[in-house]
Design an enzyme around this catalytic site. Structure first.
Site, PDB file in Angstrom:
ATOM      1  N   SER A 144       0.843  -1.210   0.000  1.00  0.00           N
ATOM      2  CA  SER A 144       0.000   0.000   0.000  1.00  0.00           C
ATOM      3  C   SER A 144       0.868   1.245   0.000  1.00  0.00           C
ATOM      4  O   SER A 144       2.011   1.226   0.465  1.00  0.00           O
ATOM      5  CB  SER A 144      -0.877   0.012   1.255  1.00  0.00           C
ATOM      6  OG  SER A 144      -1.545   1.239   1.387  1.00  0.00           O
ATOM      7  N   TYR A 157      -2.444  -0.923  10.963  1.00  0.00           N
ATOM      8  CA  TYR A 157      -2.491  -1.372   9.567  1.00  0.00           C
ATOM      9  C   TYR A 157      -1.233  -0.973   8.792  1.00  0.00           C
ATOM     10  O   TYR A 157      -0.641  -1.807   8.087  1.00  0.00           O
ATOM     11  CB  TYR A 157      -3.731  -0.762   8.917  1.00  0.00           C
ATOM     12  CG  TYR A 157      -3.884  -0.962   7.430  1.00  0.00           C
ATOM     13  CD1 TYR A 157      -4.383  -2.157   6.904  1.00  0.00           C
ATOM     14  CD2 TYR A 157      -3.565   0.063   6.534  1.00  0.00           C
ATOM     15  CE1 TYR A 157      -4.544  -2.322   5.529  1.00  0.00           C
ATOM     16  CE2 TYR A 157      -3.731  -0.093   5.167  1.00  0.00           C
ATOM     17  CZ  TYR A 157      -4.218  -1.290   4.668  1.00  0.00           C
ATOM     18  OH  TYR A 157      -4.376  -1.449   3.305  1.00  0.00           O
ATOM     19  N   LYS A 161       1.668  -3.036   6.182  1.00  0.00           N
ATOM     20  CA  LYS A 161       1.917  -2.761   4.766  1.00  0.00           C
ATOM     21  C   LYS A 161       3.399  -2.446   4.534  1.00  0.00           C
ATOM     22  O   LYS A 161       3.979  -2.823   3.510  1.00  0.00           O
ATOM     23  CB  LYS A 161       1.008  -1.624   4.288  1.00  0.00           C
ATOM     24  CG  LYS A 161      -0.463  -2.036   4.260  1.00  0.00           C
ATOM     25  CD  LYS A 161      -0.686  -3.163   3.252  1.00  0.00           C
ATOM     26  CE  LYS A 161      -1.976  -3.911   3.397  1.00  0.00           C
ATOM     27  NZ  LYS A 161      -2.168  -4.955   2.408  1.00  0.00           N
TER      28      LYS A 161
HETATM   29  N1  NAI Z   1      -8.801  -0.338  -1.161  1.00  0.00           N
HETATM   30  C1  NAI Z   1      -7.712   0.389  -0.945  1.00  0.00           C
HETATM   31  O1  NAI Z   1      -7.746   1.633  -0.934  1.00  0.00           O
HETATM   32  C2  NAI Z   1      -6.400  -0.281  -0.713  1.00  0.00           C
HETATM   33  C3  NAI Z   1      -6.303  -1.629  -0.449  1.00  0.00           C
HETATM   34  N2  NAI Z   1      -5.064  -2.188  -0.233  1.00  0.00           N
HETATM   35  C4  NAI Z   1      -4.943  -3.604   0.042  1.00  0.00           C
HETATM   36  O2  NAI Z   1      -5.548  -4.341  -0.986  1.00  0.00           O
HETATM   37  C5  NAI Z   1      -5.884  -5.627  -0.511  1.00  0.00           C
HETATM   38  C6  NAI Z   1      -7.263  -5.982  -1.000  1.00  0.00           C
HETATM   39  O3  NAI Z   1      -8.223  -5.126  -0.400  1.00  0.00           O
HETATM   40  P1  NAI Z   1      -9.442  -4.485  -1.183  1.00  0.00           P
HETATM   41  O4  NAI Z   1      -9.610  -5.146  -2.483  1.00  0.00           O
HETATM   42  O5  NAI Z   1      -9.272  -3.028  -1.149  1.00  0.00           O
HETATM   43  O6  NAI Z   1     -10.670  -4.782  -0.213  1.00  0.00           O
HETATM   44  P2  NAI Z   1     -11.607  -6.047  -0.089  1.00  0.00           P
HETATM   45  O7  NAI Z   1     -12.183  -5.996   1.269  1.00  0.00           O
HETATM   46  O8  NAI Z   1     -12.531  -6.120  -1.239  1.00  0.00           O
HETATM   47  O9  NAI Z   1     -10.598  -7.268  -0.223  1.00  0.00           O
HETATM   48  C7  NAI Z   1      -9.956  -7.889   0.830  1.00  0.00           C
HETATM   49  C8  NAI Z   1     -10.105  -9.372   0.612  1.00  0.00           C
HETATM   50  O10 NAI Z   1      -9.345 -10.072   1.589  1.00  0.00           O
HETATM   51  C9  NAI Z   1     -10.159 -11.106   2.082  1.00  0.00           C
HETATM   52  N3  NAI Z   1      -9.748 -11.474   3.417  1.00  0.00           N
HETATM   53  C10 NAI Z   1      -9.808 -10.720   4.548  1.00  0.00           C
HETATM   54  N4  NAI Z   1      -9.394 -11.431   5.586  1.00  0.00           N
HETATM   55  C11 NAI Z   1      -9.064 -12.658   5.117  1.00  0.00           C
HETATM   56  C12 NAI Z   1      -8.591 -13.830   5.717  1.00  0.00           C
HETATM   57  N5  NAI Z   1      -8.351 -13.888   7.032  1.00  0.00           N
HETATM   58  N6  NAI Z   1      -8.361 -14.905   4.937  1.00  0.00           N
HETATM   59  C13 NAI Z   1      -8.602 -14.873   3.600  1.00  0.00           C
HETATM   60  N7  NAI Z   1      -9.059 -13.771   2.979  1.00  0.00           N
HETATM   61  C14 NAI Z   1      -9.291 -12.697   3.730  1.00  0.00           C
HETATM   62  C15 NAI Z   1     -11.557 -10.538   2.084  1.00  0.00           C
HETATM   63  O11 NAI Z   1     -12.548 -11.535   2.197  1.00  0.00           O
HETATM   64  C16 NAI Z   1     -11.569  -9.811   0.765  1.00  0.00           C
HETATM   65  O12 NAI Z   1     -11.917 -10.669  -0.284  1.00  0.00           O
HETATM   66  C17 NAI Z   1      -5.757  -5.552   1.022  1.00  0.00           C
HETATM   67  O13 NAI Z   1      -4.564  -6.182   1.404  1.00  0.00           O
HETATM   68  C18 NAI Z   1      -5.669  -4.067   1.284  1.00  0.00           C
HETATM   69  O14 NAI Z   1      -4.938  -3.783   2.448  1.00  0.00           O
HETATM   70  C19 NAI Z   1      -3.924  -1.470  -0.296  1.00  0.00           C
HETATM   71  C20 NAI Z   1      -3.982  -0.139  -0.550  1.00  0.00           C
HETATM   72  C21 NAI Z   1      -5.213   0.551  -0.773  1.00  0.00           C
HETATM   73  C1  LIG Z   2      -8.357   1.089   3.501  1.00  0.00           C
HETATM   74  C2  LIG Z   2      -7.792   2.429   3.088  1.00  0.00           C
HETATM   75  O1  LIG Z   2      -8.820   3.234   2.633  1.00  0.00           O
HETATM   76  C3  LIG Z   2      -6.820   2.257   2.002  1.00  0.00           C
HETATM   77  O2  LIG Z   2      -5.953   1.239   2.365  1.00  0.00           O
HETATM   78  C4  LIG Z   2      -4.724   1.644   2.230  1.00  0.00           C
HETATM   79  O3  LIG Z   2      -3.798   0.902   2.269  1.00  0.00           O
HETATM   80  C5  LIG Z   2      -4.643   3.073   2.009  1.00  0.00           C
HETATM   81  O4  LIG Z   2      -4.341   3.671   3.226  1.00  0.00           O
HETATM   82  C6  LIG Z   2      -5.989   3.434   1.568  1.00  0.00           C
HETATM   83  O5  LIG Z   2      -6.403   4.684   1.984  1.00  0.00           O
END
Ligand code: NAI
Ligand SMILES: C[C@H](O)[C@@H]1OC(=O)[C@H](O)[C@@H]1O
Length: 254
Positions: A144, A157, A161
């Site tokens: 991230s 968090y 990252k």
């Molecule tokens: N949405 C954002 O702004 C950002 C997201 N990220 C990272 O991207 C990755 C994906 O997140 P997003 O797609 O944004 O949200 P999301 O909530 O759609 O995806 C997260 C996924 O991880 C799964 N998950 C959570 N805990 C779990 C576990 N214990 N075992 C297996 N799967 C699990 C969830 O079920 C979900 O499918 C995360 O690591 C998040 O930290 C990084 C930077 C920014």
């Molecule tokens: C969950 C936050 O909105 C998202 O996750 C990150 O890693 C960045 O800080 C984004 O803002």
């Protein structure tokens, strides 16, 4: 041009958001794709259906990434189905926003276990399989922008990252001799489930958007291209790198 023709790609947390976009992006580029997912059988099944509609093979394996045995189970089921592992996208993560001074111990513990320990076990299990195959491979961690900057309600968090970013750097050194490349993507703010409640605050959403030179918050699909690129042979000499995918938010000081 298809960048992942004939490859097997594994994605954790692959049923929603960025993971799902990466899984579909990989299938669009010719890969068979296995996703790990935590809870929703329906979402996982619909992701597999989307992969299969693209003419590729899909597999969904349920499991909590915080448990080490989930990683070995995921890799062995993917190998049983597709014969090999070429790419691991370590994506699963949580971000339960909370203030620092009264952060519950359980929230810190769970966030570290899912985001960092979970990634460690997955990367290690995939790397062992790749070493056994003897033909190299690629690992992409979804770190991230938060590896580089802080967040008032993300004190539990952001260290995970930064830890992921560091894990990719050390794994790149440990695995280079096996032809396994390890890189991370650093998404900015991407509209997904993880921040739906946080970004329901319109003032915050406007502030976040105003910081982005490209003028909009990200979509999950914005990550598919960078992840596919780092997973592919187009990035054959790229390892230990971190690619910001943030619309320019990080560099925008003033
Ligand atoms: N949405 C954002 O702004 C950002 C997201 N990220 C990272 O991207 C990755 C994906 O997140 P997003 O797609 O944004 O949200 P999301 O909530 O759609 O995806 C997260 C996924 O991880 C799964 N998950 C959570 N805990 C779990 C576990 N214990 N075992 C297996 N799967 C699990 C969830 O079920 C979900 O499918 C995360 O690591 C998040 O930290 C990084 C930077 C920014
Ligand atoms: C969950 C936050 O909105 C998202 O996750 C990150 O890693 C960045 O800080 C984004 O803002």
């Amino acid at each position: 041009m298809k960048l992942l023709e004939g490859k097997t790609v594994l994605v954790t947390g692959g049923s929603t958001g960025i993971g799902r976009a990466a899984a579909i992006g990989a299938a669009r580029h010719g890969a068979n794709v296995a996703i790990n997912y935590a809870s929703s059988d329906d979402k996982a099944a619909s992701c597999v259906a989307e992969i299969e509609a693209l003419g590729q093979r899909g597999l969904a394996v349920k499991g909590d990434v915080a448990l080490p045995e989930t990683a070995t189970d995921f890799v062995s089921k993917a190998v049983a189905a597709f014969g090999r592992v070429d790419v691991m996208v370590s994506n699963a993560g949580i971000c339960p926003f909370h203030a620092f001074l009264d952060m519950p111990v359980e929230t810190v513990d769970r966030t570290f276990r899912v985001n960092l320990h979970g990634a460690y076990y997955m990367v290690q299990a995939a790397a062992n399989q790749m070493v056994k195959q003897g033909e190299g491979g690629a690992i992409v961690a979804v770190s991230s922008i938060s590896a580089l900057v802080g967040g008032e309600y993300q004190t539990h968090y952001t260290p995970t990252k930064a830890g992921l970013h560091s894990l990719m750097q050390s794994a790149a050194i440990a695995l280079g001799k096996h032809g396994i490349r390890c890189n991370s993507v650093l998404p900015g703010t991407i509209l997904t489930e993880i921040n739906k409640d946080d970004l329901a605050d319109q003032d915050k959403r406007d502030r976040m958007t105003a910081r982005i030179p490209l003028g909009r918050l990200g979509e999950s699909e914005d990550l598919a291209g960078p992840i596919v690129f780092l997973a592919s042979d187009m990035a054959a000499y790229v390892t230990g790198a971190a690619l910001l995918v943030d619309g320019g938010a990080f560099v925008n000081l003033q």
